[in-house]
Scaffold this motif. Structure first.
Motif, short mmCIF file in Angstrom:
data_model
loop_
_atom_site.label_atom_id
_atom_site.label_comp_id
_atom_site.label_asym_id
_atom_site.label_seq_id
_atom_site.Cartn_x
_atom_site.Cartn_y
_atom_site.Cartn_z
N TYR A 145 0.73 -1.16 -0.16
CA TYR A 145 0.06 -0.05 -0.22
C TYR A 145 0.94 1.27 0.16
CZ TYR A 145 -4.61 2.23 0.90
OH TYR A 145 -5.75 2.85 0.61
N ASN A 146 0.59 2.11 -1.20
CA ASN A 146 1.60 3.36 -1.20
C ASN A 146 0.79 4.39 -1.70
OD1 ASN A 146 3.50 4.83 -3.66
ND2 ASN A 146 4.32 4.67 -1.72
N ASN A 147 0.77 5.49 -0.98
CA ASN A 147 -0.14 6.73 -1.17
C ASN A 147 -1.46 6.29 -1.89
OD1 ASN A 147 1.97 8.42 -0.69
ND2 ASN A 147 3.01 8.19 -2.74
N LYS A 148 -2.00 5.20 -0.93
CA LYS A 148 -3.50 4.99 -1.37
C LYS A 148 -3.65 4.16 -2.56
CE LYS A 148 -5.58 9.10 0.62
NZ LYS A 148 -6.60 10.00 0.65
N GLU A 149 -2.54 3.58 -3.12
CA GLU A 149 -2.60 2.68 -4.05
C GLU A 149 -2.25 1.26 -3.49
OE1 GLU A 149 0.35 3.01 -7.21
OE2 GLU A 149 -0.31 1.37 -8.36
N LEU A 150 -3.26 0.30 -3.68
CA LEU A 150 -3.06 -1.07 -3.22
C LEU A 150 -2.54 -1.83 -4.56
CD1 LEU A 150 -3.59 -3.02 -1.16
CD2 LEU A 150 -5.81 -3.30 -2.05
N ILE A 151 -1.28 -2.36 -4.17
CA ILE A 151 -1.05 -3.67 -5.12
C ILE A 151 -1.19 -4.94 -4.72
CG2 ILE A 151 1.16 -4.73 -6.34
CD1 ILE A 151 2.14 -1.51 -6.61
N ILE A 152 -1.88 -5.66 -5.27
CA ILE A 152 -2.23 -6.93 -4.78
C ILE A 152 -1.56 -8.17 -5.53
CG2 ILE A 152 -4.20 -8.64 -4.43
CD1 ILE A 152 -6.04 -6.18 -4.36
N ASN A 153 -0.87 -9.29 -4.95
CA ASN A 153 -0.26 -10.27 -5.60
C ASN A 153 -1.37 -11.21 -5.92
OD1 ASN A 153 0.85 -12.88 -6.15
ND2 ASN A 153 2.37 -12.55 -4.56
N GLU A 154 -1.61 -11.39 -7.17
CA GLU A 154 -2.47 -12.01 -7.86
C GLU A 154 -2.99 -13.45 -7.44
OE1 GLU A 154 -1.94 -11.54 -11.90
OE2 GLU A 154 -0.47 -13.21 -12.01
N THR A 155 -1.71 -14.07 -6.90
CA THR A 155 -1.84 -15.34 -6.38
C THR A 155 -2.54 -15.47 -4.89
OG1 THR A 155 0.36 -15.45 -5.21
CG2 THR A 155 0.23 -15.99 -7.67
N VAL A 156 -2.73 -14.48 -4.26
CA VAL A 156 -3.21 -14.34 -3.05
C VAL A 156 -4.64 -14.64 -2.95
CG1 VAL A 156 -3.46 -13.16 -0.83
CG2 VAL A 156 -1.51 -13.00 -2.06
N PRO A 157 -5.29 -15.40 -2.31
CA PRO A 157 -6.80 -15.74 -2.35
C PRO A 157 -7.39 -14.59 -1.83
CG PRO A 157 -5.69 -17.50 -1.21
CD PRO A 157 -4.76 -16.47 -1.49
N ASN A 158 -8.71 -14.06 -2.47
CA ASN A 158 -9.46 -13.04 -2.08
C ASN A 158 -10.02 -13.07 -0.65
OD1 ASN A 158 -11.70 -14.84 -2.59
ND2 ASN A 158 -12.32 -13.79 -4.25
N ARG A 159 -9.80 -14.30 -0.05
CA ARG A 159 -10.47 -14.40 1.40
C ARG A 159 -9.32 -13.58 2.32
NH1 ARG A 159 -8.40 -18.36 3.60
NH2 ARG A 159 -7.08 -19.41 2.34
N PHE A 160 -8.21 -13.04 1.72
CA PHE A 160 -7.40 -12.11 2.36
C PHE A 160 -7.72 -10.65 1.86
CE2 PHE A 160 -4.13 -14.84 4.42
CZ PHE A 160 -4.62 -16.15 3.95
N SER A 161 -7.88 -9.88 2.72
CA SER A 161 -8.08 -8.38 2.32
C SER A 161 -7.27 -7.50 3.28
CB SER A 161 -9.37 -8.23 2.48
OG SER A 161 -10.02 -8.44 3.85
N PRO A 162 -6.39 -6.49 2.68
CA PRO A 162 -5.87 -5.56 3.46
C PRO A 162 -6.67 -4.13 3.79
CG PRO A 162 -5.25 -5.12 1.18
CD PRO A 162 -5.97 -6.33 1.48
N LYS A 163 -6.58 -3.50 5.05
CA LYS A 163 -7.46 -2.51 5.21
C LYS A 163 -6.53 -1.30 5.85
CE LYS A 163 -11.51 -4.98 6.37
NZ LYS A 163 -12.08 -5.25 4.90
N SER A 164 -6.40 -0.14 5.34
CA SER A 164 -5.60 0.87 5.79
C SER A 164 -6.23 2.13 6.13
CB SER A 164 -4.54 1.08 4.68
OG SER A 164 -3.63 2.14 4.99
N PRO A 165 -6.56 2.29 7.38
CA PRO A 165 -7.22 3.23 7.86
C PRO A 165 -6.40 4.58 7.68
CG PRO A 165 -6.57 1.94 9.66
CD PRO A 165 -6.31 1.11 8.44
N ASP A 166 -5.08 4.57 7.78
CA ASP A 166 -4.36 5.78 7.57
C ASP A 166 -2.95 5.26 7.49
OD1 ASP A 166 -4.80 5.90 10.99
OD2 ASP A 166 -2.84 5.18 10.13
N LYS A 167 -2.05 6.23 7.02
CA LYS A 167 -0.65 5.88 6.67
C LYS A 167 0.19 5.10 7.52
CE LYS A 167 2.13 9.00 4.57
NZ LYS A 167 2.78 10.07 4.22
N ALA A 168 -0.35 5.21 8.65
CA ALA A 168 0.50 4.25 9.86
C ALA A 168 -0.01 3.00 10.12
CB ALA A 168 0.65 5.17 11.12
N HIS A 169 -1.19 2.43 9.67
CA HIS A 169 -1.63 1.39 9.67
C HIS A 169 -2.05 0.49 8.46
CE1 HIS A 169 -2.39 3.59 13.33
NE2 HIS A 169 -2.62 2.48 14.01
#
Lengths: 115, 112
Positions: B49-73
Motif C-alpha cells: 500500500y503506497n499513497n492510497k494505491e493498493l498492489i495485490i499479489n494475484e496469487t493471494v486468495p481473495n479471502r485475504f484483504s488489507p485495510k489501511s485506515p491511515d498511512k501508519a496502519h
C-alpha cells in the motif's frame, strides 16, 4: 521481471574465518540490491544496500557486499565470522526499470558459525 | 520504541473462522507491506500500500484483504481460514519505494 537466487541453503563456517553468502539476480534494468538478516522468532533486519556508485558496500555488524554487474552477483561477506552471526540471510532485488517497486526476496541462506 | 508493531504475536484458531492481524508503524513511512513466510522460510509478498494505491499479489486468495485506515496502519483480515493459511505473517514499511524495508516481528498463525 526481477528474480534473485541464493544457491546455498546453508553455509557452515568456523568462528574467526571469513564468510561468504552468495546471491545472484536478474533484472531488466539496473538493480537495487539489499541484504537482510533474520534471527529466530524475529522479523528481518536490514544489513546493507546497493543503489549505485562504489561496488563494495559496507553495512551493519561488519558485513559488506560486493556488487558485480558482469556476474550479476551481490555476495555478502565478512572477514571474521562470529558465533552470533548465525542466522538466516536474505538477499532482495528491485528492478530500477521495472514497473513494480516491491522487492523480490531470495529463499534465504542459513549461516551456521561453529565455535 | 517499536518501529513496526504487529498484534497479536501468536494466533491459534479453527478452520472457517475470520481473523485480523493489526500492523502499525511509527516511522512516518508512506509504504507498507504484508509478507507471508512459510515453513521453509520462503517470503512471499501479499500486498503493498503506497499513497492510497493498493498492489495485490494475484496469487493471494481473495479471502485475504488489507485495510489501511491511515498511512501508519495496514491491517490484514482473513476470512474462512484454512489449514494452509498457517504461517508467519510479517508486516513491513518503507520510506518511498527505494528504501530498505523495516519489518515487524511477525504473527505466527496456526489454523487447526
Amino acid at each position: 521481471a526481477q528474480s534473485v537466487a541464493q544457491p546455498e541453503d546453508q553455509v557452515n563456517v568456523a568462528e574467526g574465518n571469513p564468510l561468504t553468502v552468495k546471491c545472484t539476480y536478474s533484472v531488466s534494468g539496473n538493480p537495487y540490491l539489499f541484504w537482510y538478516v533474520q534471527y529466530p522468532n524475529r522479523g528481518l533486519q536490514f544489513l546493507l544496500k546497493y543503489i549505485t556508485g562504489d561496488n563494495l558496500v559496507k553495512g551493519s555488524y561488519g558485513f559488506e557486499a560486493e556488487f558485480n554487474k558482469s556476474q550479476t552477483s551481490f555476495h555478502l561477506k565478512k572477514p571474521s565470522a562470529l558465533v552470533s552471526d548465525s542466522a538466516l540471510y536474505f538477499c532482495a532485488v528491485r528492478d530500477q526499470g521495472g514497473g513494480s517497486y516491491i522487492p523480490t526476496f531470495g529463499r534465504g541462506t542459513s549461516l551456521i558459525v561453529h565455535p | 520504541d517499536t518501529a513496526v508493531s504487529q498484534t497479536p504475536k501468536y494466533l491459534v484458531t479453527q478452520m472457517g473462522n475470520d481473523k485480523s492481524i493489526k500492523c502499525e508503524q511509527n516511522l512516518g513511512h508512506d509504504t507498507m507491506y504484508w509478507y507471508k513466510q512459510d515453513s521453509k522460510k520462503f517470503l512471499k509478498i501479499m500486498f503493498s500500500y503506497n499513497n492510497k494505491e493498493l498492489i495485490i499479489n494475484e496469487t493471494v486468495p481473495n479471502r485475504f484483504s488489507p485495510k489501511s485506515p491511515d498511512k501508519a496502519h495496514l491491517n490484514l483480515h482473513i476470512n474462512s481460514l484454512e489449514l494452509g493459511d498457517s504461517a508467519v505473517y510479517f508486516c513491513a514499511s518503507s520510506l518511498g519505494t527505494n528504501s530498505p524495508l523495516h519489518f515487524g516481528n511477525g504473527t505466527r498463525l496456526t489454523v487447526t
